[in-house]
Design a protein around this motif. Sequence first.
Motif, PDB file in Angstrom:
ATOM      1  N   ALA A 254       1.290  -1.449  -0.359  1.00 15.77           N
ATOM      2  CA  ALA A 254      -0.407   0.071   0.048  1.00 15.77           C
ATOM      3  C   ALA A 254       0.971   1.115  -0.143  1.00 15.77           C
ATOM      4  O   ALA A 254       2.360   1.357   0.655  1.00 15.77           O
ATOM      5  CB  ALA A 254      -1.284   0.087   1.106  1.00 15.77           C
ATOM      6  N   GLY A 255       0.457   2.574  -0.729  1.00 13.43           N
ATOM      7  CA  GLY A 255       1.432   3.390  -0.373  1.00 13.43           C
ATOM      8  C   GLY A 255       2.100   3.579  -1.809  1.00 13.43           C
ATOM      9  O   GLY A 255       2.535   4.250  -2.299  1.00 13.43           O
ATOM     10  N   LEU A 256       2.033   2.505  -2.869  1.00 13.84           N
ATOM     11  CA  LEU A 256       3.350   2.823  -3.278  1.00 13.84           C
ATOM     12  C   LEU A 256       2.490   2.135  -4.786  1.00 13.84           C
ATOM     13  O   LEU A 256       1.453   1.780  -5.470  1.00 13.84           O
ATOM     14  CB  LEU A 256       4.387   1.012  -3.780  1.00 13.84           C
ATOM     15  N   GLU A 257       2.632   2.818  -6.051  1.00 11.83           N
ATOM     16  CA  GLU A 257       2.317   3.103  -7.188  1.00 11.83           C
ATOM     17  C   GLU A 257       2.990   1.851  -8.085  1.00 11.83           C
ATOM     18  O   GLU A 257       4.051   1.533  -7.739  1.00 11.83           O
ATOM     19  CB  GLU A 257       2.043   4.139  -8.377  1.00 11.83           C
ATOM     20  N   PRO A 258       1.915   1.122  -8.677  1.00 13.27           N
ATOM     21  CA  PRO A 258       2.707  -0.412  -9.600  1.00 13.27           C
ATOM     22  C   PRO A 258       3.473   0.702 -10.800  1.00 13.27           C
ATOM     23  O   PRO A 258       3.396   1.546 -11.475  1.00 13.27           O
ATOM     24  CB  PRO A 258       1.207  -0.497 -10.481  1.00 13.27           C
ATOM     25  N   TRP A 259       4.385  -0.245 -11.127  1.00  7.59           N
ATOM     26  CA  TRP A 259       6.138   0.202 -11.388  1.00  7.59           C
ATOM     27  C   TRP A 259       6.325  -1.350 -13.116  1.00  7.59           C
ATOM     28  O   TRP A 259       6.437  -1.708 -12.887  1.00  7.59           O
ATOM     29  CB  TRP A 259       7.451   0.149 -10.868  1.00  7.59           C
ATOM     30  N   ALA A 260       4.883  -1.112 -13.668  1.00  7.23           N
ATOM     31  CA  ALA A 260       5.099  -1.392 -15.032  1.00  7.23           C
ATOM     32  C   ALA A 260       6.474  -2.223 -16.151  1.00  7.23           C
ATOM     33  O   ALA A 260       6.599  -2.757 -16.184  1.00  7.23           O
ATOM     34  CB  ALA A 260       3.990  -0.963 -16.299  1.00  7.23           C
TER      35      ALA A 260
END
Length: 360
Positions: free
Chosen positions: A51-57
């Motif tokens: 939680a709190g981290l955007e996905p890193w594609a």
Amino acid sequence: MPGLLHCFSLVTTAHVTIFGMHSGPLRSGALLNNRLLRSLASFCRGIAVPAGLEPWAGHSVGIEQAATLPASWYTSPSALHLEKQHVFHNTWQMVCAVEELQQPGDFLCGSLADVRYLLVRGQDGQLRAFHNVCRHHAAAVAQGAGNQLLFQCPYHNWTYDDKGRLVKATRLKGIQHFKASQYGLHPIAVQAWGHFVFLHLNGGRPAPAQQIVRAATTGRQNSIQHAASPPSVEAWLGAGSDRLLELGMCDRQLVHLTRREYTINCNWKVFCDNFLDGGYHVPYAHKDLAGGLDMSSYTNELHQVLSIQHCGVKEKGNVHYADMPADNSSSNSSSSSRENQQSPNTSSSADRDASSTSIG
């Protein structure tokens, strides 16, 4: 963006070790460093994004397709937690020069991420590393650097020797199941490679507390299991190890001069990214430096946990390059600049003409 450069910075302090030469030119450059994206990507695979981290594609694509990390990976405490666990605690980190710990009793203290460490050259000549934490109430048992073979906790005077053994703990008469042999300083894996000392925080990691308590209460101390030994520095560097040796990593002309400390008000990844941008910013942010470099010759040599950046240096209308054999008779007239980055956050710069190397 200023919003990326705030308090959740893992590297707020940079230690820079400066080397000079006994005589002659610097033959081939400096030390090592990292590939930031590959380091981060390696622990992203198979790990659920907290939680709190955007996905890193971009974590699973090649560096040719890589994009800047999402902003939350620079600012979120969740990112910092992952980086400590999977990057800084689980890789070899260069912490000092071997020459700072030459004599029996020479010691040096520091911190890596949130871990305090103590390095000491033992009376037997062996280099050892420990968590700089008293086993009683967790005070540091040493500060700074110096020469001594005993380390005393300033709180209750528990005293440890150069092998990390508890040799004095007063007023413990009557305490059941207490054995001094079980309360030495916790070790950290350490290895000298070239001119430098490396630590691996997960190497030598102590057993879980519940395992220690269970062993103490059952009398089965032999059942305590410690973490497996990490790979050697050479194995971790892979092919980059031989390449660094070719570039003068163990050059006996290289001698330690001084150690300096700087506070850097940014996230550690921003600092490393700046170092690794392949000279992209140099013509604009460092115009005087760029005036002496042939930026068209800039190359980036990539290894598993290492990048080596080369650039020719302009000299009287000519351009000279870095990759000249160490014994080449014309090396005194050649000029070059080299920067190295080793995973995750060790960097170095070398100037052949300046006869100096800085590593941080």
